[in-house]
Write an enzyme that holds these catalytic residues in place. Structure first.
Site, PDB file in Angstrom:
ATOM      1  N   HIS A 212       0.832  -1.205   0.000  1.00  0.00           N
ATOM      2  CA  HIS A 212       0.000   0.000   0.000  1.00  0.00           C
ATOM      3  C   HIS A 212       0.869   1.258   0.000  1.00  0.00           C
ATOM      4  O   HIS A 212       0.536   2.251  -0.663  1.00  0.00           O
ATOM      5  CB  HIS A 212      -0.928  -0.005   1.213  1.00  0.00           C
ATOM      6  CG  HIS A 212      -2.086  -0.937   1.088  1.00  0.00           C
ATOM      7  ND1 HIS A 212      -1.953  -2.305   1.114  1.00  0.00           N
ATOM      8  CD2 HIS A 212      -3.427  -0.690   0.940  1.00  0.00           C
ATOM      9  CE1 HIS A 212      -3.139  -2.873   0.992  1.00  0.00           C
ATOM     10  NE2 HIS A 212      -4.057  -1.917   0.880  1.00  0.00           N
ATOM     11  N   HIS A 254       1.673  -3.585   9.313  1.00  0.00           N
ATOM     12  CA  HIS A 254       3.089  -3.448   8.990  1.00  0.00           C
ATOM     13  C   HIS A 254       3.833  -2.794  10.141  1.00  0.00           C
ATOM     14  O   HIS A 254       3.231  -2.133  10.996  1.00  0.00           O
ATOM     15  CB  HIS A 254       3.284  -2.602   7.723  1.00  0.00           C
ATOM     16  CG  HIS A 254       2.755  -3.233   6.479  1.00  0.00           C
ATOM     17  ND1 HIS A 254       3.453  -4.179   5.762  1.00  0.00           N
ATOM     18  CD2 HIS A 254       1.581  -3.044   5.813  1.00  0.00           C
ATOM     19  CE1 HIS A 254       2.742  -4.552   4.715  1.00  0.00           C
ATOM     20  NE2 HIS A 254       1.604  -3.880   4.721  1.00  0.00           N
TER      21      HIS A 254
END
Length: 293
Positions: A212, A254
């Site tokens: 992303h 993440h």
């Protein structure tokens, strides 16, 4: 006549050290035969012909006395050789790069856990999790690929098709590079992450780098360079990319370094796309085939 079975000193075996018997060599008795026997015994002891004398001399030697103690004999076999000075220095003084990397990893894990405030419904900001997941979908690769293909099919200008075709090329390049790096690094996602992501593949179980974040940086730079937008819209595009990267850490998807490297990789990906820009001049066959659709 005295018995020839004598000790090394020439005394009878049954005699004590403090008594003397008449006729023994100590009193000078026994005649010349006993004297010659004693003299020959001494000579044989000096020459080492008698095994008993040899054992006696060996037991009296300093080397045998040192080796007669079991601890002294076992010590040389048990003591390990000392390591060389350079090896000891390597063990006691690790490299500066290794210390820096371990410190950075510890800070990364600690900061990622602190910022994961939307990792679950019971987290500190668990009520904002649905909004973060909606923002997650806005940076997913599938909506961007489908939207670019739809706009490319609907476009009726050469300039628009050229821009959209290069955007499609950039998105495919991003998916390929991120998948390869994730497969090579294989860094697991944070422990507090919940695997409820939208449309995941096999490589999506790994976290480095953030796809992303790479896509947000790539698309933002692409839009800012090839679309004429007002200043508020340009600020909104940059803000969208930043918030999208931050949401990856807040959702627990993440670590901080995954997102930071993702931004860097996406920024460099646009440089590759700009260098390999597809146009009717360098790839005319591609545009001719597309116009025939």
């Amino acid at each position: 006549m005295p018995s020839p079975r004598r000790t090394i000193e020439g005394r009878p075996l049954g005699s004590s050290g403090g008594s003397s018997v008449p006729g023994s060599p100590a009193h000078g008795g026994g005649g010349g035969g006993s004297g010659r026997f004693e003299f020959q015994s001494l000579l044989s002891c000096r020459s080492g012909a008698d095994p008993a004398c040899a054992r006696l001399r060996a037991s009296d030697s300093p080397v045998h006395r040192r080796g007669s103690f079991p601890l002294a004999a076992a010590c040389p076999a048990q003591v390990a050789p000392a390591p060389p000075p350079e090896d000891a220095g390597m063990n006691l003084n690790p490299s500066f790069l290794g210390i820096a990397l371990r410190s950075l990893l510890a800070i990364d894990l600690w900061l990622s856990k602190k910022l994961g405030v939307c990792a679950g419904e019971s987290s500190a900001w668990g009520s904002v999790r649905p909004l973060m997941k909606l923002l997650e979908i806005s940076g997913h690769g599938i909506p961007w690929l489908l939207g670019t293909l739809y706009c490319l099919l609907r476009s009726d200008s050469w300039a628009g098709r050229e821009v959209l075709m290069n955007l499609l090329f950039a998105l495919l390049l991003d998916l390929l590079l991120v998948a390869v790096i994730k497969g090579l690094v294989r860094r697991r996602r944070p422990a507090h992450n919940q695997m409820d992501m939208f449309f995941t593949l096999s490589v999506d179980k790994y976290s480095f780098p953030s796809g992303h974040a790479t896509r947000a940086a790539l698309v933002s730079r692409f839009i800012l360079n090839h679309l004429v937008l007002a200043i508020p819209l340009r600020v909104l595009v940059v803000l969208w990319a930043f918030v999208l990267g931050l949401s990856r850490v807040m959702l627990g998807r993440h670590n901080v370094t995954d997102v930071a490297f993702g931004f860097f990789l996406g920024y460099m990906q646009y440089s590759i796309v700009d260098y390999c820009w597809l146009s009717p001049l360098n790839v005319p066959v591609l545009f001719v085939l597309w116009n025939q659709q």
